[in-house]
Design a protein around this motif. Structure first.
Motif, PDB file in Angstrom:
ATOM      1  N   LYS A 144       0.745  -1.191   0.014  1.00 50.58           N
ATOM      2  CA  LYS A 144      -0.028   0.007  -0.096  1.00 50.58           C
ATOM      3  C   LYS A 144       0.923   1.163  -0.046  1.00 50.58           C
ATOM      4  CE  LYS A 144      -3.792  -1.983   2.167  1.00 50.58           C
ATOM      5  NZ  LYS A 144      -4.690  -2.105   3.577  1.00 50.58           N
ATOM      6  N   ALA A 145       0.406   2.166  -0.865  1.00 45.83           N
ATOM      7  CA  ALA A 145       1.264   3.419  -1.085  1.00 45.83           C
ATOM      8  C   ALA A 145       1.130   4.225   0.425  1.00 45.83           C
ATOM      9  CB  ALA A 145       0.738   4.177  -2.136  1.00 45.83           C
ATOM     10  N   ALA A 146       2.163   4.991   0.890  1.00 42.72           N
ATOM     11  CA  ALA A 146       1.951   5.311   1.949  1.00 42.72           C
ATOM     12  C   ALA A 146       0.998   6.861   1.898  1.00 42.72           C
ATOM     13  CB  ALA A 146       3.353   6.029   2.317  1.00 42.72           C
ATOM     14  N   PRO A 147       0.416   6.993   2.914  1.00 46.20           N
ATOM     15  CA  PRO A 147      -0.857   7.955   2.898  1.00 46.20           C
ATOM     16  C   PRO A 147      -0.358   9.297   2.646  1.00 46.20           C
ATOM     17  CG  PRO A 147      -0.686   7.202   5.191  1.00 46.20           C
ATOM     18  CD  PRO A 147       0.181   6.257   4.401  1.00 46.20           C
ATOM     19  N   VAL A 148      -0.797  10.148   1.941  1.00 41.90           N
ATOM     20  CA  VAL A 148      -0.544  11.493   1.527  1.00 41.90           C
ATOM     21  C   VAL A 148      -0.734  12.512   2.590  1.00 41.90           C
ATOM     22  CG1 VAL A 148      -0.554  13.393   0.196  1.00 41.90           C
ATOM     23  CG2 VAL A 148      -0.493  11.142  -0.925  1.00 41.90           C
ATOM     24  N   THR A 149       0.057  12.904   3.401  1.00 40.53           N
ATOM     25  CA  THR A 149      -0.397  13.660   4.721  1.00 40.53           C
ATOM     26  C   THR A 149      -0.571  15.422   4.421  1.00 40.53           C
ATOM     27  OG1 THR A 149       1.889  14.399   4.989  1.00 40.53           O
ATOM     28  CG2 THR A 149       1.066  12.392   5.941  1.00 40.53           C
ATOM     29  N   ALA A 150      -1.268  15.941   5.034  1.00 47.78           N
ATOM     30  CA  ALA A 150      -1.489  17.598   4.924  1.00 47.78           C
ATOM     31  C   ALA A 150       0.183  17.988   4.819  1.00 47.78           C
ATOM     32  CB  ALA A 150      -2.125  18.065   6.116  1.00 47.78           C
ATOM     33  N   ASP A 151       1.082  17.635   5.334  1.00 49.79           N
ATOM     34  CA  ASP A 151       2.242  18.423   5.139  1.00 49.79           C
ATOM     35  C   ASP A 151       2.720  18.219   3.754  1.00 49.79           C
ATOM     36  OD1 ASP A 151       2.188  19.381   8.049  1.00 49.79           O
ATOM     37  OD2 ASP A 151       3.719  18.084   8.674  1.00 49.79           O
ATOM     38  N   ASP A 152       2.577  16.890   3.228  1.00 50.80           N
ATOM     39  CA  ASP A 152       2.975  16.465   1.655  1.00 50.80           C
ATOM     40  C   ASP A 152       2.206  17.447   0.748  1.00 50.80           C
ATOM     41  OD1 ASP A 152       4.656  14.385   2.782  1.00 50.80           O
ATOM     42  OD2 ASP A 152       3.214  13.018   2.755  1.00 50.80           O
ATOM     43  N   LEU A 153       1.032  17.663   1.102  1.00 47.67           N
ATOM     44  CA  LEU A 153       0.265  18.585   0.038  1.00 47.67           C
ATOM     45  C   LEU A 153       0.842  19.893   0.415  1.00 47.67           C
ATOM     46  CD1 LEU A 153      -3.561  16.865   0.710  1.00 47.67           C
ATOM     47  CD2 LEU A 153      -2.039  16.712  -1.137  1.00 47.67           C
ATOM     48  N   LEU A 154       0.971  20.354   1.346  1.00 47.96           N
ATOM     49  CA  LEU A 154       1.455  21.954   1.539  1.00 47.96           C
ATOM     50  C   LEU A 154       2.827  22.056   0.868  1.00 47.96           C
ATOM     51  CD1 LEU A 154       0.690  24.547   2.696  1.00 47.96           C
ATOM     52  CD2 LEU A 154       1.775  23.597   4.936  1.00 47.96           C
ATOM     53  N   LEU A 155       3.769  20.991   1.030  1.00 51.57           N
ATOM     54  CA  LEU A 155       5.087  21.018   0.361  1.00 51.57           C
ATOM     55  C   LEU A 155       5.001  20.903  -0.845  1.00 51.57           C
ATOM     56  CD1 LEU A 155       7.293  18.461   2.644  1.00 51.57           C
ATOM     57  CD2 LEU A 155       7.705  20.947   1.967  1.00 51.57           C
ATOM     58  N   ARG A 156       4.029  20.300  -1.680  1.00 47.50           N
ATOM     59  CA  ARG A 156       3.768  20.070  -2.854  1.00 47.50           C
ATOM     60  C   ARG A 156       3.244  21.342  -3.656  1.00 47.50           C
ATOM     61  NH1 ARG A 156       0.069  15.095  -4.433  1.00 47.50           N
ATOM     62  NH2 ARG A 156       1.530  14.273  -3.386  1.00 47.50           N
ATOM     63  N   THR A 157       2.368  22.198  -2.989  1.00 41.79           N
ATOM     64  CA  THR A 157       1.866  23.448  -3.482  1.00 41.79           C
ATOM     65  C   THR A 157       2.923  24.495  -3.350  1.00 41.79           C
ATOM     66  OG1 THR A 157       1.031  23.762  -1.741  1.00 41.79           O
ATOM     67  CG2 THR A 157      -0.481  22.697  -3.201  1.00 41.79           C
ATOM     68  N   TRP A 158       3.714  24.454  -2.125  1.00 45.05           N
ATOM     69  CA  TRP A 158       4.642  25.349  -2.034  1.00 45.05           C
ATOM     70  C   TRP A 158       5.766  25.163  -3.099  1.00 45.05           C
ATOM     71  CZ3 TRP A 158       9.367  24.223   1.090  1.00 45.05           C
ATOM     72  CH2 TRP A 158      10.359  25.450   1.335  1.00 45.05           C
ATOM     73  N   LEU A 159       6.290  24.042  -3.325  1.00 45.55           N
ATOM     74  CA  LEU A 159       7.331  23.870  -4.159  1.00 45.55           C
ATOM     75  C   LEU A 159       6.856  24.061  -5.706  1.00 45.55           C
ATOM     76  CD1 LEU A 159       9.161  21.056  -2.296  1.00 45.55           C
ATOM     77  CD2 LEU A 159       9.829  23.420  -2.473  1.00 45.55           C
ATOM     78  N   HIS A 160       5.603  24.143  -5.933  1.00 45.75           N
ATOM     79  CA  HIS A 160       5.047  24.181  -7.412  1.00 45.75           C
ATOM     80  C   HIS A 160       5.872  24.875  -8.444  1.00 45.75           C
ATOM     81  CE1 HIS A 160       2.561  23.254 -10.721  1.00 45.75           C
ATOM     82  NE2 HIS A 160       1.997  24.443 -10.796  1.00 45.75           N
ATOM     83  N   ASN A 161       6.198  24.739  -9.568  1.00 43.29           N
ATOM     84  CA  ASN A 161       6.979  25.391 -10.441  1.00 43.29           C
ATOM     85  C   ASN A 161       8.405  26.143  -9.987  1.00 43.29           C
ATOM     86  OD1 ASN A 161       5.176  25.248 -12.676  1.00 43.29           O
ATOM     87  ND2 ASN A 161       4.043  27.299 -12.165  1.00 43.29           N
ATOM     88  N   ARG A 162       8.907  25.516  -9.114  1.00 44.96           N
ATOM     89  CA  ARG A 162      10.360  25.808  -8.636  1.00 44.96           C
ATOM     90  C   ARG A 162      11.003  24.756  -9.647  1.00 44.96           C
ATOM     91  NH1 ARG A 162      10.477  29.225  -3.901  1.00 44.96           N
ATOM     92  NH2 ARG A 162       8.663  29.146  -2.853  1.00 44.96           N
ATOM     93  N   SER A 163      12.538  25.420  -9.622  1.00 35.42           N
ATOM     94  CA  SER A 163      13.384  24.507 -10.272  1.00 35.42           C
ATOM     95  C   SER A 163      13.415  23.076  -9.471  1.00 35.42           C
ATOM     96  CB  SER A 163      14.731  25.107 -10.620  1.00 35.42           C
ATOM     97  OG  SER A 163      15.464  25.268  -9.387  1.00 35.42           O
ATOM     98  N   GLU A 164      14.140  22.005 -10.442  1.00 36.43           N
ATOM     99  CA  GLU A 164      14.287  20.801  -9.794  1.00 36.43           C
ATOM    100  C   GLU A 164      15.334  20.921  -8.458  1.00 36.43           C
ATOM    101  OE1 GLU A 164      16.206  16.461 -10.897  1.00 36.43           O
ATOM    102  OE2 GLU A 164      15.648  17.820 -12.487  1.00 36.43           O
TER     103      GLU A 164
END
Length: 291
Positions: free
Chosen positions: A16-36
């Motif tokens: 089972k894939a690890a559940p996506v936490t609220a922190d994961d979602l927040l990190l994802r949106t914060w880092l969106h469109n930044r360089s690799e």
């Protein structure tokens, strides 16, 4: 049972894939469109904070930030400041979007540190010792690109022949760099000839500085090449690819290059960043103009 047949064991349950936490979602949106590279560095710093605290972002307070910062006492001042800056940026973003009710980072005050840039600027003799001491053409080309074009290591590794246009004297590279900005960087004639000699295929996506297998040079491989070159030249183990970029700026300004030209080459957003590389030349200083 027929010979050769075996009773089949039950099929293993799919992991089972690890559940996506609220922190994961927040990190994802914060880092969106930044360089690799930025995403990788920022996420590593924030994950370090979360691992230290052992609680989600919503429960992080000022004391947690202070404790985390103090726990990094063995790291360099630049590293501690970079990590704290990443954490403060995320917390400010989270508070601004309403994901957090308060921004614990806003109350963390950090005095400006001493400017140690001069300690990371190599002399021209030291740079040439690194470059000339490298006998393998491909590795030597990387060192030349980092110094003579002033590129960041990620920019050098990402450069493709589609980005380079031949000119009467050398060429011009279209470099996609920090802040998702593109700038034009001159490729000196001698370096251009050196790079053409290394070209392993004619396709537009061929890397300008290839790896040993002709494929794009990885960030880690480029890092090792610089470290080995510095070690051969008898230089500090702290020398990195960015030191060659520092040297480019410093040496160009010392040779009277217009500061706005250096700024454009390096892609500095602020002219103040570029002028930090200016030095008092021997025998010159404002005291000479007082009498």
């Amino acid at each position: 049972m027929v010979s050769g047949d075996r009773a089949r064991s039950p099929a293993p349950e799919a992991k089972k894939a690890a559940p996506v936490t609220a922190d994961d979602l927040l990190l994802r949106t914060w880092l969106h469109n930044r360089s690799e590279n930025t995403r990788r560095a920022y996420e590593r710093d924030v994950r370090d904070l979360l691992a230290y605290v052992g609680r989600p972002l919503v429960e992080i307070g000022l004391a947690d930030l202070q404790g985390w910062f103090d726990s990094m006492a063995g790291a360099s001042d630049a590293t501690r400041r970079r990590k704290l800056s990443a954490a403060k940026s995320l917390l400010a973003y989270a508070a601004g979007t309403g994901a957090l009710t308060q921004n614990a980072g806003a109350a963390f005050r950090l005095e400006r540190g001493r400017d140690t840039l001069n300690e990371r600027i190599l002399s021209r003799e030291q740079v040439l010792a690194m470059i000339e001491g490298e006998g393998e053409p491909r590795r030597k080309a990387l060192l030349d690109v980092l110094y003579r074009m002033g590129l960041r290591i990620s920019e050098a590794c990402a450069l493709r022949w589609r980005d380079v246009t031949r000119r009467q004297q050398g060429g011009v590279a279209s470099v996609f760099g920090k802040g998702n900005k593109t700038r034009a960087v001159q490729v000196p004639a001698k370096l251009f000839k050196q790079l053409v000699a290394l070209r392993v295929e004619n396709g537009p996506d061929a890397p300008v500085v290839p790896g040993h297998d002709g494929r794009p040079l990885s960030h880690d491989a480029a890092h090792r090449i610089v470290k080995r070159a510095a070690r051969r030249a008898g230089l500090s183990g702290a020398v990195s690819a960015h030191w060659l970029r520092h040297a480019h700026a410093s040496h160009a300004l010392d040779n009277n290059a217009p500061v706005h030209v250096v700024q454009a080459t390096l892609g500095h957003a602020s002219l103040a960043t570029t002028t930090r590389y200016s030095h008092v030349r021997e025998g010159d200083g404002s005291a000479n103009y007082l009498d």
